[in-house]
Motif scaffolding. Structure first.
Motif, short mmCIF file in Angstrom:
data_model
loop_
_atom_site.label_atom_id
_atom_site.label_comp_id
_atom_site.label_asym_id
_atom_site.label_seq_id
_atom_site.Cartn_x
_atom_site.Cartn_y
_atom_site.Cartn_z
N ARG A 346 0.74 -1.17 -0.01
CA ARG A 346 -0.04 -0.01 0.11
C ARG A 346 0.72 1.34 -0.01
O ARG A 346 1.79 1.49 0.81
N ILE A 347 0.96 2.16 -0.91
CA ILE A 347 1.61 3.30 -1.18
C ILE A 347 0.66 4.46 -0.55
O ILE A 347 -0.28 4.88 -1.19
N ASN A 348 1.09 4.88 0.36
CA ASN A 348 0.17 6.20 0.88
C ASN A 348 0.72 7.32 0.43
O ASN A 348 2.29 7.75 0.77
N LEU A 349 -0.03 8.38 -0.20
CA LEU A 349 0.61 9.67 -0.58
C LEU A 349 0.46 10.70 0.42
O LEU A 349 -0.98 11.07 0.78
N VAL A 350 1.51 11.18 1.03
CA VAL A 350 1.30 12.26 1.83
C VAL A 350 1.28 13.59 1.48
O VAL A 350 2.31 14.12 0.69
N LYS A 351 0.60 14.68 1.71
CA LYS A 351 0.70 16.03 1.49
C LYS A 351 1.58 16.54 1.97
O LYS A 351 2.04 16.10 3.39
N PRO A 352 1.99 17.88 1.80
CA PRO A 352 3.04 18.68 2.55
C PRO A 352 2.44 18.99 4.12
O PRO A 352 3.47 19.15 4.80
N ASP A 353 1.50 18.89 4.37
CA ASP A 353 0.83 19.33 5.76
C ASP A 353 1.02 18.11 6.53
O ASP A 353 0.46 18.12 7.59
N LEU A 357 -3.44 12.04 1.40
CA LEU A 357 -4.24 12.54 0.50
C LEU A 357 -5.06 11.33 0.06
O LEU A 357 -6.42 11.29 -0.18
N LYS A 358 -4.50 10.23 -0.23
CA LYS A 358 -5.20 8.81 -0.53
C LYS A 358 -4.02 7.79 -0.81
O LYS A 358 -2.70 8.32 -0.53
N TYR A 359 -4.38 6.56 -0.91
CA TYR A 359 -3.63 5.44 -1.33
C TYR A 359 -3.77 4.68 -2.28
O TYR A 359 -4.87 4.78 -2.77
N THR A 360 -2.95 3.98 -2.83
CA THR A 360 -3.21 2.82 -3.82
C THR A 360 -2.25 1.49 -3.47
O THR A 360 -1.21 1.86 -3.11
N GLU A 394 4.73 3.99 -11.01
CA GLU A 394 4.50 5.49 -11.54
C GLU A 394 3.12 5.69 -12.22
O GLU A 394 2.24 6.69 -11.99
N SER A 395 2.91 4.69 -13.25
CA SER A 395 1.54 4.77 -13.92
C SER A 395 0.24 4.81 -12.94
O SER A 395 -0.63 5.62 -13.15
N GLN A 396 0.24 3.77 -12.10
CA GLN A 396 -0.79 3.60 -11.12
C GLN A 396 -0.84 4.67 -10.06
O GLN A 396 -1.95 5.18 -9.64
N ILE A 397 0.28 5.17 -9.50
CA ILE A 397 0.12 6.39 -8.75
C ILE A 397 -0.27 7.82 -9.44
O ILE A 397 -1.05 8.44 -8.75
N ASN A 398 0.45 7.98 -10.68
CA ASN A 398 -0.33 9.04 -11.36
C ASN A 398 -1.76 8.85 -11.79
O ASN A 398 -2.63 10.06 -11.71
N SER A 399 -2.11 7.87 -11.86
CA SER A 399 -3.60 7.61 -12.03
C SER A 399 -4.51 7.86 -10.72
O SER A 399 -5.46 8.65 -11.07
N ALA A 400 -3.89 7.49 -9.71
CA ALA A 400 -4.59 8.07 -8.35
C ALA A 400 -4.38 9.26 -8.19
O ALA A 400 -5.47 9.77 -7.62
N LEU A 401 -3.54 10.01 -8.63
CA LEU A 401 -3.41 11.39 -8.35
C LEU A 401 -4.06 12.49 -9.17
O LEU A 401 -4.24 13.50 -8.90
N SER A 402 -4.67 11.61 -10.22
CA SER A 402 -5.37 12.41 -11.45
C SER A 402 -6.77 13.20 -10.97
O SER A 402 -7.42 12.61 -10.03
N GLY A 403 -6.62 14.47 -11.05
CA GLY A 403 -7.70 15.39 -10.68
C GLY A 403 -7.64 15.96 -9.21
O GLY A 403 -8.54 16.52 -8.67
N THR A 404 -6.55 15.51 -8.63
CA THR A 404 -6.53 16.02 -7.12
C THR A 404 -5.61 17.11 -6.87
O THR A 404 -5.54 17.54 -5.86
N ASN A 405 -4.93 17.71 -7.97
CA ASN A 405 -4.06 18.87 -7.87
C ASN A 405 -2.72 18.59 -7.33
O ASN A 405 -2.25 19.47 -6.62
#
Length: 484
Positions: A346-353, A357-360, A394-405
């Motif tokens: 599970r790759i958790n995507l952490v915002k600067p604060d 943000l979400k995970y994939t 990278e492909s899977q993470i970028n797909s998860a980040l799509s539309g999140t800014n």
């Protein structure tokens, strides 16, 4: 008078035949009322654990073998069926004597562990195997250490609530309670062992209750009287002394706060033992933002690879940490995470604060749970990903980040070396954390011009206008702005 010998003989023989017939009938009647009798009655000598039985409910329990004269029911089949399905080990049953009747029937003398029922029950036609109204029964399933995590196996423990209660969690037992007949406690008071440090070397479950028991031993005294069995819930993990200038945060299981999943230690140079880690401000306890970020990162690192998370601390948890004294510890409840497949990370995507943000979940076929996602390359302090895995991730993470800014890196949708290191060190069946950044702001394409002018306006640092400027108003008419 003539004497008819022939007739006389006939009558006499007939009379004798009648008597003989009557004798036969009487003999048959007497035989029908004949009871069985015991031809063998011996104490059983097989191992005690092999004589644990359970009722089948097909035969009643008697005060003597059921076919003997005067046999009376001690417990009906209905009663024995209830005992058979009981969820209390006090209703376990031990066979200790065996008898055989002249008719070849085997009877066992049995007793329930709590002594409520004792008597004889039909056991089939052979002493070689238990049958009929009873069947062999395993009261406890010893599972070695297979059901404990590596962390639990290596951890040290204390008895959580020392005392004298005979409740499975306070004192230790020679065998798990009520699993062997008349085998009781190892100690009757655990108070003298309140400071003893134990490790676990066996684990198992009682069949009726399905509760977890562990065998513990004193790491400093192999012959301690307290060595024995206790419910896992009766233990708490022992802690190494906390440094005078540090606090220890124990991350505990939400269903059992005595089970420490991981611990992190926060050290502050120059801190004094007994003082608070945080401070009181505006009516509440809090800590600095730098401490909060550091603690959150350490917690995530500690829980990486586990089935727990604590991605953001609540106001109450922050206050709890703030009030913790240097030289002591505090417990924070970790969260059980959604199930991760054995072949996924599970790759958790952490915002600067610091928030998630979400995970994939990225998976790979043919890998084993617990194995590292990447590898440590010789001569390189940073871990690497296997060929082909990086582009897939990278492909899977970028797909998860799509539309999140948010994106992986400034002006880049690829993993940097630090992000790859974090993922590579992770294990399948666990989770990792990587930082993401906001999407870069684009330069505005708007170019200011005067109405009807082909040239863009030029900037000036003058405080006043040097020439008239004409702008169009809402009505479309030109309006002059004078030099003031």
């Amino acid at each position: 008078m003539r004497f008819d010998l022939k007739r006389s003989l006939f009558v006499s023989l007939a009379a004798l035949g009648f008597i003989a017939a009557a004798g036969t009938v009487n003999a048959q009647t007497a035989s029908a009322k004949t009871y069985a009798h015991v031809i063998s009655n011996e104490k059983m000598t097989t191992l005690p654990q092999n004589r644990n039985v359970n009722f089948t409910g097909s035969n009643a329990l008697y005060n003597k073998a059921g076919t003997l004269k005067g046999a009376k029911v001690v417990a009906s089949r209905t009663t024995l069926n209830k005992i058979k399905n009981s969820q209390s080990s006090t209703n376990n049953v031990r066979a200790y004597q065996v008898a055989v009747t002249n008719r070849g029937s085997v009877y066992y003398k049995v007793v329930t562990y709590d002594g409520a029922y004792r008597g004889w029950i039909y056991g089939g036609k052979s002493v070689a195997s238990i049958a009929g109204g009873v069947t062999q029964y395993t009261t406890f399933k010893n599972q070695g250490l297979s059901t404990l995590t590596a962390a639990q196996q290596s951890a040290t423990y204390k008895i959580a609530n020392p005392g004298t209660a005979n409740n499975g969690t306070t004192v230790t037992y020679k065998q798990p309670a009520w699993t062997q007949y008349k085998v009781g406690r190892a100690i009757t008071d655990s108070t003298p062992y309140a400071s003893s440090i134990f490790k676990i070397d066996q684990v198992g479950t009682r069949t009726r209750e399905n509760d977890q028991w562990v065998h513990i031993y004193d790491v400093n005294n192999a012959n301690s009287p307290a060595n024995g069995w206790i419910l896992m819930s009766g233990l708490t993990q022992a802690q190494a002394p906390v440094a005078d200038n540090a606090i220890q945060i124990n991350l505990v299981d939400p269903s059992n706060n005595s089970t420490i999943v991981k611990s992190v230690t926060i050290t502050r140079s120059g801190a004094t033992k007994g003082t608070n880690f945080g401070y009181y401000s505006n009516g509440g306890w809090t800590i600095s933002q730098s401490d909060l970020a550091s603690i959150q990162n350490q917690i995530r690192a500690a829980l990486s690879g586990t089935n727990y998370s604590l991605d953001s601390l609540t106001t109450a948890q922050i206050a709890q940490i703030a009030q913790t004294n240097f030289g002591s510890s505090t417990n924070l409840v970790a969260n059980k995470i959604a199930t991760i497949a054995d072949n996924a990370v599970r790759i958790n995507l952490v915002k600067p604060d610091g928030t998630i943000l979400k995970y994939t979940d990225w998976s790979k076929s043919g890998v084993a749970k617990g194995s590292n996602v990447g590898f440590s390359a010789s001569g390189n302090t940073l871990w690497s990903l296997y060929s082909g895995d990086q582009s897939s991730m990278e492909s899977q993470i970028n797909s998860a980040l799509s539309g999140t800014n948010f994106q992986l890196n400034t002006n880049s949708n690829t993993l940097n070396s630090t992000q790859m290191d974090a993922i590579a060190r992770g294990t399948y069946g666990g989770q990792v954390y990587i930082n993401v950044v906001p999407v870069s702001n684009a330069t505005s394409p708007i170019v200011p011009r005067l109405v009807g002018a082909s040239q863009a306006l030029k900037g000036t640092d003058s405080a006043s206008l040097t020439a008239p400027v004409t702008v169009a108003g809402p009505d479309g008419k030109a309006t002059a702005i004078n030099g003031r």
